[in-house]
Design an enzyme around this catalytic site. Sequence first.
Site, PDB file in Angstrom:
ATOM      1  N   ASP A   1     -20.164 -30.694  32.823  1.00  0.00           N
ATOM      2  CA  ASP A   1     -20.513 -30.878  31.417  1.00  0.00           C
ATOM      3  C   ASP A   1     -21.692 -31.847  31.265  1.00  0.00           C
ATOM      4  O   ASP A   1     -21.905 -32.731  32.102  1.00  0.00           O
ATOM      5  CB  ASP A   1     -19.272 -31.426  30.698  1.00  0.00           C
TER       6      ASP A   1
ATOM      7  N   ASN B   1       6.355 -27.041  25.972  1.00  0.00           N
ATOM      8  CA  ASN B   1       5.395 -28.134  26.146  1.00  0.00           C
ATOM      9  C   ASN B   1       4.430 -28.264  24.967  1.00  0.00           C
ATOM     10  O   ASN B   1       3.428 -28.981  25.054  1.00  0.00           O
ATOM     11  CB  ASN B   1       4.614 -27.976  27.460  1.00  0.00           C
ATOM     12  N   ASP B   2       4.711 -27.594  23.856  1.00  0.00           N
ATOM     13  CA  ASP B   2       3.816 -27.683  22.698  1.00  0.00           C
ATOM     14  C   ASP B   2       3.693 -29.122  22.206  1.00  0.00           C
ATOM     15  O   ASP B   2       2.609 -29.581  21.822  1.00  0.00           O
ATOM     16  CB  ASP B   2       4.326 -26.801  21.561  1.00  0.00           C
TER      17      ASP B   2
ATOM     18  N   ASP C   1      -1.678 -22.736  26.646  1.00  0.00           N
ATOM     19  CA  ASP C   1      -1.368 -23.477  27.865  1.00  0.00           C
ATOM     20  C   ASP C   1      -1.755 -22.684  29.111  1.00  0.00           C
ATOM     21  O   ASP C   1      -2.240 -21.547  29.031  1.00  0.00           O
ATOM     22  CB  ASP C   1       0.118 -23.852  27.902  1.00  0.00           C
TER      23      ASP C   1
ATOM     24  N   ASN D   1      -0.164 -18.946  24.213  1.00  0.00           N
ATOM     25  CA  ASN D   1       0.935 -19.906  24.361  1.00  0.00           C
ATOM     26  C   ASN D   1       2.140 -19.179  24.967  1.00  0.00           C
ATOM     27  O   ASN D   1       2.851 -18.454  24.289  1.00  0.00           O
ATOM     28  CB  ASN D   1       1.302 -20.496  22.997  1.00  0.00           C
TER      29      ASN D   1
ATOM     30  N   GLY E   1      -1.366 -25.032  20.844  1.00  0.00           N
ATOM     31  CA  GLY E   1      -0.266 -24.781  21.761  1.00  0.00           C
ATOM     32  C   GLY E   1      -0.552 -23.898  22.943  1.00  0.00           C
ATOM     33  O   GLY E   1       0.337 -23.651  23.770  1.00  0.00           O
TER      34      GLY E   1
ATOM     35  N   GLU F   1     -24.628 -28.010  32.805  1.00  0.00           N
ATOM     36  CA  GLU F   1     -24.994 -27.705  31.419  1.00  0.00           C
ATOM     37  C   GLU F   1     -26.256 -28.478  31.042  1.00  0.00           C
ATOM     38  O   GLU F   1     -26.230 -29.688  30.894  1.00  0.00           O
ATOM     39  CB  GLU F   1     -23.861 -28.088  30.464  1.00  0.00           C
TER      40      GLU F   1
END
Length: 642
Positions: free
Chosen positions: A354, A160-161, A183, A155, A181, A383
Site C-alpha cells: 500500500d 465472529n461478527d 470474513d 459472511n 460482517g 501502489e
Amino acid sequence: MKPIYQIGFYILLLFGSLGCKQKDSTSTSTVDTNPVSNQKVERVEPPNWWIGFHNTHLQLLVKEPNIGEATVKIIYPGVTIKKVHSAHSPNYLFLDLHIAPETEAGVFDIVFTYPSGTEKKHTYELKARLKKPEDYVGFDSSDAVYLITPDRFANAETSNDVVAGLKEATIDRSKDYARHGGDIAGIIAHLDYISDMGFTAIWPSPLLTNDMPQWSYHGYAMTDFYEVDPRFGSLEDYKRLADETRKKGIKLIMDQVANHCGLEHWWMKDLPFKNWVNYQKDFENKEPTTFSNHRRTANQDSYASVADKEGMANGWFVSSMPDLNQRNPFMGNYLVQNSIWWIETLGLGGIRQDTYPYPDKQFMSEWAGAIMEEYPNFSIVGEEWSYNPLLIGYWQEGANNRDGYDSNLTSTMDFAMQQAVADALKEPENWNTGLVKIYEGLANDFYYASPKDIMVFPDNHDMDRVFTRLNEDVPNTKMALATFLTLPRIPQIYYGTEVLMENTDKPGDHGLIRTDFPGGWEEDEVNAFTGQGLSVAQKDMQRFLKKFLNYRKDSRAIHDGKTVHFGPFMGTYFLFRIMDDETVVLILNKNETPITIDLKRYAEIGLAGKKLKNIVTNETIYWGDDIQLAEKGPLVLTTKFQ
C-alpha cells in the site's frame, strides 16, 4: 538487485543516532538437557522463525515490563546471540541472533534474568521450511487478479461478527462505513465461484487486526502486524484460505502496509524509541498532526527541496494512521521480517504494498530486495497513484533511473492506463480525444522496464466503480474490461464488477464503492454467486467476463505475445497480440450505428483469408476485405480454436 537488508549496518547507525546500549548476554551451542518451559513473555516478534534462509540474521522484538534490565541466555545448537539492545522504553529489548546454516528445527527457551535474580522464560520455535525458495512463484501476466474487500464480500461465519473487547463492536449493513460482517470463511466458501469465473489470483484487502473505534472494516489501519482480525477469523482460517486457494491453482496476494499503522496499535501506548514513528514528539505532546504533503513527485524530482521530500515521506497519511519511521533500523528490520514471516506462514503468491511512494524510498528498495533475495520468483506490486507514466515506471525493477535508484520491485500499478481507458471511452472522437488516449497511452510502454509485469485495472477499492465512471454504459464497460484483459499487463478486477456494481448515487463515497457483494449474506434476495435475482444486463456482463477470463487463462499470445496496434480509425481501435500460431484481435467500436471497416489497412498482421473465432460467442468469422461491426462494443477474436 541490492544486497539483502543488513542488520549489522543499521545497528552501527543506531549507536550514533539513538544512544542504545549493548547488554550482556550469554549464548552457547551446548545442548540443554532440560525440557522447554512453554512459558511466554508479553510479546516476542516475530513469534517464530525458520531455518534455511539466505540471511542468517534474526532480530527479535521483546516486550515485557522492565525487560530492559535483564540479561539474556539461549542454549540451542546453531543459535547465537550476537547483540542485545535496550531501547528508550525500559519495557523492550531487541535481540540480534545468528541462525547458523546447520541449525535444525526445534524449540528452545530464551531466558531473561533480572538483577534481582528473577528469571523469566519464553519458549521460541524455529521451524523447517515447507517449500524451496524458488517454489514461491508470484503473479505475472498469465494471471487475472480478483480484488476483494473481505468485510463486504461474504459472511459465512456469523459467530465472529461481534468480538467482545474490540473498539468497534457492532455490525450494521445499512451504514456505508460500518462493519458488515464479511470474513475469511466467506471467501473460502466462494473460491469455486472465483475459480469458475476464470480468476487465477485473489488480493483481499488487509485481514490483520484493526482495533480502531470506527472505519475498521477496510483493514489499512493495522493495530497488530502479526494478528488476524478475529472479526475476519483466525490465523488458522487464513492458513486454510491459503491452502484452499493453492488447491484450486489460485495465488494468494497479501495486502501489506509499511508506511503506517493504526493509532490504536499496541506500541503507540509505549513506544520503544523516541523516533519509532515520524513526528513522534508532536504525538506525545498531543500537538496537531503533521500530515504528508502528498507531493509524490518529490521522490523523483531532482529539483525538490529537502522540505518537500521530508514532508512527503514523514508526514502522517491521516490523523488516525501514525507514520512509521523506517529509518529507525529496528523498525526497518521489524517490517522486513514481518513480510517474510507472512510469506512463509501462508505460502504467499505475492504482496501488494500500500501507499508505496510514502515510506522512506531507500528503505523500500532494501525491503523489496530482502524479499526477492529469499524468493527469486516472487512478485511484489506497489501502489503508485499517479497518472504520469514516468513516476509509475520509476518504481519498477530494471528502470533506467537517472538518479541510479533501483527499487527491486517487480510490479507497479498503472493508474495512467486506467485513466486513459476511461477517458477514451467517454470522450467524443477527435484527433486528440477519444480512443487515441488508449493508443497514445500504450505507446508510453517504451519507457517501462517490463510493461507486461505492470498491474492494470478498471477500478479498485479507492475509486468510483468503473460502471459508475462510465455513466452506467454497458458497452463502454465491456470495452474497458476487454482492453484491460488484452493489454500486455497483469489485470486486476474488483469484486462485483462482473455484475455491474456501482456507486452512482454517491460518487467518491468509499463506503459505497466497497458495497456488499449480492448473495454474500443469507438474507440477500439477489445472489450473484448463483444468478438468482440478477438482471439480464448483470447476467450478460457476468457471462462476458467469465468467457474472456477463461480464454485468457491459456492464451500465450495475451500472456507473452507481441503487441501491435493501429491508430484509431472511424471510431474504432484495433490491437493485436501475437505468439506463434495464435493471434488475438481486440476491436473497440464506439459507433452507435453499424459500420463497415476496410481490413486492408491491417494487412501486415497476416490474417487475410483466415478463420477466427469470437471468444465470447464462439461464432466464426473469416478475415476478408472488410468487417461489419453491427453494434457499439468490443469484439475479441482469436485464431485459436481449441
